[in-house]
Every structure is written in structure tokens, then in C-alpha cells.
Motif scaffolding. Structure first.
Motif, PDB file in Angstrom:
ATOM      1  N   ASN A 188       0.814  -1.213   0.000  1.00  0.00           N
ATOM      2  CA  ASN A 188       0.000   0.000   0.000  1.00  0.00           C
ATOM      3  C   ASN A 188       0.847   1.262   0.000  1.00  0.00           C
ATOM      4  N   SER A 189       2.148   1.087   0.287  1.00  0.00           N
ATOM      5  CA  SER A 189       3.036   2.244   0.301  1.00  0.00           C
ATOM      6  C   SER A 189       3.687   2.487  -1.049  1.00  0.00           C
ATOM      7  N   GLY A 190       3.304   1.715  -2.051  1.00  0.00           N
ATOM      8  CA  GLY A 190       3.826   1.918  -3.394  1.00  0.00           C
ATOM      9  C   GLY A 190       4.962   1.000  -3.772  1.00  0.00           C
ATOM     10  N   LEU A 191       5.305   0.044  -2.901  1.00  0.00           N
ATOM     11  CA  LEU A 191       6.379  -0.901  -3.201  1.00  0.00           C
ATOM     12  C   LEU A 191       5.809  -2.104  -3.942  1.00  0.00           C
ATOM     13  N   PRO A 192       6.232  -2.372  -5.175  1.00  0.00           N
ATOM     14  CA  PRO A 192       5.724  -3.546  -5.896  1.00  0.00           C
ATOM     15  C   PRO A 192       6.123  -4.842  -5.197  1.00  0.00           C
ATOM     16  N   GLY A 193       5.230  -5.831  -5.253  1.00  0.00           N
ATOM     17  CA  GLY A 193       5.544  -7.078  -4.590  1.00  0.00           C
ATOM     18  C   GLY A 193       4.760  -8.250  -5.126  1.00  0.00           C
ATOM     19  N   MET A 194       5.119  -9.425  -4.637  1.00  0.00           N
ATOM     20  CA  MET A 194       4.462 -10.677  -5.009  1.00  0.00           C
ATOM     21  C   MET A 194       4.408 -11.568  -3.787  1.00  0.00           C
ATOM     22  N   ALA A 195       3.485 -12.523  -3.821  1.00  0.00           N
ATOM     23  CA  ALA A 195       3.369 -13.500  -2.749  1.00  0.00           C
ATOM     24  C   ALA A 195       2.583 -14.690  -3.255  1.00  0.00           C
ATOM     25  N   THR A 196       2.662 -15.802  -2.533  1.00  0.00           N
ATOM     26  CA  THR A 196       1.824 -16.958  -2.837  1.00  0.00           C
ATOM     27  C   THR A 196       0.887 -17.195  -1.662  1.00  0.00           C
ATOM     28  N   ILE A 197      -0.213 -17.906  -1.946  1.00  0.00           N
ATOM     29  CA  ILE A 197      -1.205 -18.189  -0.922  1.00  0.00           C
ATOM     30  C   ILE A 197      -1.939 -19.474  -1.295  1.00  0.00           C
ATOM     31  N   HIS A 198      -2.263 -20.296  -0.308  1.00  0.00           N
ATOM     32  CA  HIS A 198      -3.043 -21.496  -0.565  1.00  0.00           C
ATOM     33  C   HIS A 198      -4.515 -21.121  -0.728  1.00  0.00           C
ATOM     34  N   ALA A 199      -5.129 -21.545  -1.822  1.00  0.00           N
ATOM     35  CA  ALA A 199      -6.549 -21.259  -2.054  1.00  0.00           C
ATOM     36  C   ALA A 199      -7.064 -22.166  -3.157  1.00  0.00           C
ATOM     37  N   ASN A 200      -8.390 -22.342  -3.189  1.00  0.00           N
ATOM     38  CA  ASN A 200      -9.027 -23.200  -4.190  1.00  0.00           C
ATOM     39  C   ASN A 200      -9.309 -22.480  -5.496  1.00  0.00           C
ATOM     40  N   SER A 201      -9.290 -21.161  -5.481  1.00  0.00           N
ATOM     41  CA  SER A 201      -9.530 -20.364  -6.684  1.00  0.00           C
ATOM     42  C   SER A 201      -8.939 -18.979  -6.464  1.00  0.00           C
ATOM     43  N   ALA A 202      -8.881 -18.213  -7.535  1.00  0.00           N
ATOM     44  CA  ALA A 202      -8.364 -16.850  -7.412  1.00  0.00           C
ATOM     45  C   ALA A 202      -9.273 -16.003  -6.531  1.00  0.00           C
ATOM     46  N   ALA A 203     -10.592 -16.166  -6.681  1.00  0.00           N
ATOM     47  CA  ALA A 203     -11.542 -15.409  -5.855  1.00  0.00           C
ATOM     48  C   ALA A 203     -11.395 -15.787  -4.386  1.00  0.00           C
ATOM     49  N   ASP A 204     -11.201 -17.083  -4.119  1.00  0.00           N
ATOM     50  CA  ASP A 204     -10.991 -17.523  -2.742  1.00  0.00           C
ATOM     51  C   ASP A 204      -9.707 -16.936  -2.166  1.00  0.00           C
ATOM     52  N   ALA A 205      -8.694 -16.776  -3.005  1.00  0.00           N
ATOM     53  CA  ALA A 205      -7.429 -16.200  -2.544  1.00  0.00           C
ATOM     54  C   ALA A 205      -7.636 -14.759  -2.091  1.00  0.00           C
ATOM     55  N   VAL A 206      -8.413 -13.998  -2.833  1.00  0.00           N
ATOM     56  CA  VAL A 206      -8.693 -12.612  -2.447  1.00  0.00           C
ATOM     57  C   VAL A 206      -9.470 -12.580  -1.131  1.00  0.00           C
ATOM     58  N   ALA A 207     -10.476 -13.461  -1.013  1.00  0.00           N
ATOM     59  CA  ALA A 207     -11.262 -13.514   0.221  1.00  0.00           C
ATOM     60  C   ALA A 207     -10.389 -13.914   1.413  1.00  0.00           C
ATOM     61  N   LYS A 208      -9.474 -14.857   1.198  1.00  0.00           N
ATOM     62  CA  LYS A 208      -8.588 -15.299   2.275  1.00  0.00           C
ATOM     63  C   LYS A 208      -7.647 -14.187   2.702  1.00  0.00           C
ATOM     64  N   LEU A 209      -7.136 -13.433   1.732  1.00  0.00           N
ATOM     65  CA  LEU A 209      -6.235 -12.332   2.056  1.00  0.00           C
ATOM     66  C   LEU A 209      -6.959 -11.222   2.815  1.00  0.00           C
ATOM     67  N   CYS A 210      -8.270 -11.163   2.677  1.00  0.00           N
ATOM     68  CA  CYS A 210      -9.063 -10.197   3.438  1.00  0.00           C
ATOM     69  C   CYS A 210      -9.291 -10.663   4.875  1.00  0.00           C
ATOM     70  N   THR A 211      -9.001 -11.934   5.152  1.00  0.00           N
ATOM     71  CA  THR A 211      -9.230 -12.505   6.477  1.00  0.00           C
ATOM     72  C   THR A 211      -7.952 -12.663   7.286  1.00  0.00           C
TER      73      THR A 211
END
Length: 412
Positions: A293-316
Motif C-alpha cells: 500500500n506504500s507503493g512498493l511492488p511485490g508478489m506472494a503466494t497463498i493457498h486457495a481453491n480459486s483466485a476469488a478464494d485467494a482474495v477472500a482469504k487475504l481479506c481474512t
């Protein structure tokens, strides 16, 4: 006692003498030279019939080298380029996975051998496993990831997993050649990384998340500095300016632990152009969001069943950081921080494929982060086709010299 055991005993005795005299460190090259000499010597001594015949010198040499400096009965699986993972449920059940498909091997061990193999694997890592610390994660010298759990956390036997990094893909073009990604989608992802978009890679266990992450990192402009943060070293980005950080377990006194959250904070002090978190599982997701959020580009991985689930999980996940962290902050932060979600699947036949690419436009509706499909699988098939969505930050693509309209064409 067979010939291989006798040669092994000779080699171990000679190696002990050298180490005690300070003339050896027990390196693999030295062990191999000792084995070669011991095999020749044994072959000569067996001519009078007083010792068992040495029928296959090459096979005995390999077996003794594996026993003394390698991983004994498991070494042949480490030497097999097709083996992706090795695991032991109990001494009589050793499994491997090839091409995403598991199989029970014919290797039979005993409890003492399993414990000895784990000790040998951990010897170079500085990590330990015992009653006070019944779990251990470690990175082996060849880049494999070791995970061990011992009783009484397990019912009876030691549970050992070795996840090997045997990916045949180093760049997005390699994924195209393997059939895991379409050429248009690969070009789009490469342009997105070059433009500095924040990318979240999602998928299940062994779906190929780290391999895809490495391929995406290969598209980072070479002049940029990458800092990676992981629980155990797995990322192998082909970058010239890279610093890799990993967590540290507590010592015997229970102090000295360095968690992933600490690494993310320290990485921000190291002048990164790209921040990469190997996998977000807990409260470190909050620190990642704040950094992005400070403007630094980045990447990460996350366990999820779908891309939409990944977004929901990152919100939790960031809510685990404390009671003062609320959805009112986290959800908009995710919407403004994550630009693309790339989801990978492991098909039933063991094939790993990119299943979808979602864009996050930055909008929140009814407390839910909006997403749009940039690429997705065709109905009833595995081919990746153009969706109806467009990525955010078109101006970044323009600054990077990419014509986004030409790249993506007309939306479906």
C-alpha cells in the motif's frame, strides 16, 4: 556381511581416522575418492576367496557413497530428476511423487535408519528436532525442503517430507512450452511484472505456485533489487540483485526466533525494488499489505481453491494480527494493494496449469473486493482464453512501453 557393507565399514573407519587427525572435513569429493580406493583395495583382497565377491564395482561404489555422504536408501530418489517429493509415513512405507502422482516404493527402512537420515539431513541446516521442538522445517543443500514431525505429535512413527525443487521451468516461456500457460497470457503476465503490478499467486499444495513465482520474477527488470522473505528457502529467482531471507527457529532456551513478520519489516529497510513473500499464512499478510500500500511492488503466494478464494482469504488473514485490525481497514487495503491474482491447478493426471488470471480494479462493493477475469479456462476444457476484464494501472503499462490494447486485444 555383503561386499558393500564391508567396503562401507572400511571407508567409515578411514574417514573417522582422518577427521580425528584433523586431515579431513568429510566432503563429498573426498568420500568419493576414498570409496574408489577402498573398492579397488577390496577387489584385490577378495581374489583369494576370503571375502565375498565384488560383482558390480560401479553399483557398490554408488551404494557406499550414498550411505556415507548421501542419504543412504533414499539417495536414488534424490538422484532421480523426475521425483518431486519423497515422504515417509512409517519405516515400511516410503512414498515418492512423479509428475504430480504419488506411488508407494519398495524401499523398506527401520526406525533407526529414519532417525539417522533425518539427523544427516539436518546436520548442514543448523536446525533440530526433539521433544521440545517436535516440528522442523529446513532447506537442504540441494534446495529441497525438509519437514519432519516426531512422536508424540505423530501417533507412533516419524513423519518425513522432502519436497524437491525439480521444476523444468525458469521463465514464463518455459511454462508455455510445457503447456501450463498460453503464450498470450504469458506475454501479459510478463508485461504486468515489468510494469510493477502486485501479483498474488494462488493454488493448492504442489500445484506449482513457487515455480510460477520464480518464472514471474524472471520478468522483473534486471536493474531492480529483489528481497525475498520465506519460512524456508525455496524461491530461486534468476536475479542479479537479490537478497533471500528465511525465518529462524527458537534456540534451546526458547529465544532467538525470527518470524516471517519480522523478516517483512526488516526487508523494507534493505532498499527493495520488489518485495516477495514466499507464502502468506498468518499475520504477516498485514505487513505485506501495508508494504504494498506504500507503493512498493511485490508478489506472494497463498493457498486457495480459486483466485476469488485467494482474495477472500487475504481479506481474512490480516485479522489475525490483533483485535485492533478490522475488516473496515483490511478489505479496502486488499482492493488497493493487489492488482492481479494468478491461480494454478494440479489436474488429476498430475499436469500443472494456470487456471485463471483475475484483475482487482480496486473497488469494494458490499464489503467484497471486486474482481474481473482477464484469462480463464474455456468451458469444459483446459485451454486458457481471454476474459472480459482489464488490469488496473494502465498508465504503468504505458510507462513500461507496453501497448495494453494491442497486448490483450478485444475482451471476450
Amino acid at each position: 556381511m555383503d561386499a558393500a557393507r564391508l567396503v562401507e565399514a572400511d571407508v567409515r573407519e578411514e574417514l573417522r581416522r582422518r577427521i580425528s587427525a584433523g586431515r579431513s572435513r568429510g566432503s563429498e569429493a573426498e568420500v568419493r575418492a576414498l570409496v574408489d580406493r577402498a573398492v579397488v583395495d577390496y577387489d584385490l583382497r577378495s581374489l583369494d576367496g576370503s571375502l565375498p565377491d565384488l560383482r558390480d564395482r560401479a553399483a557398490v561404489t554408488r551404494a557406499v557413497v550414498a550411505a556415507v555422504s548421501g542419504y543412504g536408501p533414499l539417495q536414488r530418489y534424490f538422484d532421480d530428476p523426475d521425483v518431486e517429493e519423497i515422504w515417509i509415513n512409517e519405516p515400511g512405507k516410503v512414498f515418492v511423487a512423479r509428475g504430480g502422482v504419488s506411488e508407494l516404493t519398495t524401499t523398506i527402512l527401520d526406525a533407526e535408519t529414519v532417525a539417522d537420515l533425518v539427523e544427516r539431513m539436518l546436520a548442514s541446516t543448523g536446525r533440530r528436532v526433539d521433544l521440545s521442538s517436535p516440528f522442523v522445517d529446513a532447506s537442504l543443500p540441494d534446495g529441497s525442503r525438509l519437514h519432519v514431525v516426531i512422536p508424540d505429535v505423530t501417533r507412533r512413527h516419524w513423519a518425513v517430507n522432502v519436497r524437491r525443487f525439480v521444476a523444468r521451468a525458469r521463465r514464463l516461456e518455459d511454462l508455455v512450452g510445457l503447456g501450463s500457460l498460453s503464450a498470450p497470457a504469458a506475454a501479459f503476465l510478463a508485461a504486468s511484472v515489468a510494469a510493477g503490478l502486485n501479483v498474488l499467486v494462488s493454488g493448492g499444495t504442489q500445484a506449482g505456485k513457487t515455480t510460477l513465482l520464480n518464472c514471474l520474477l524472471a520478468a522483473v527488470p534486471p536493474q531492480q533489487r529483489i528481497i525475498t522473505c520465506e519460512e524456508v528457502f525455496e524461491i530461486q529467482a534468476p536475479a542479479r540483485d537479490l537478497v533471500a531471507l528465511q525465518c529462524r527457529q527458537p534456540n534451546l532456551e526458547g529465544t532467538g526466533e525470527i518470524p516471517l513478520r519480522r523478516l517483512v519489516k526488516e526487508a523494507l529497510r534493505m532498499r527493495p525494488d520488489r518485495l516477495v513473500v514466499g507464502e502468506v499464512r498468518q499475520a504477516e499478510s498485514l505487513d505485506l499489505l501495508i508494504a504494498l500500500n506504500s507503493g512498493l511492488p511485490g508478489m506472494a503466494t497463498i493457498h486457495a481453491n480459486s483466485a476469488a478464494d485467494a482474495v477472500a482469504k487475504l481479506c481474512t488473514l490480516p485479522l489475525l494480527a490483533g483485535d485492533n485490525v478490522t475488516s473496515a481497514f483490511v478489505v479496502p487495503a486488499v482492493a488497493s494493494s493487489v492488482d492481479l491474482v494468478v491461480h494454478v491447478d494440479l489436474d488429476a493426471d498430475g499436469t500443472r496449469r494456470v487456471a485463471e488470471v483475475l484483475a482487482v480494479p480496486g473497488r469494494v462493493e458490499g464489503g467484497v473486493v471486486e474482481t474481473v477475469s482477464v484469462y480463464g479456462r474455456e468451458a469444459g476444457g483446459t485451454r486458457l482464453v481471454r476474459g472480459s476484464g482489464w488490469p488496473p494501472h494502465r498508465e504503468r503499462y504505458a510507462r513500461a512501453g507496453t501497448d495494453l490494447t494491442r497486448l490483450l486485444g478485444t475482451a471476450a
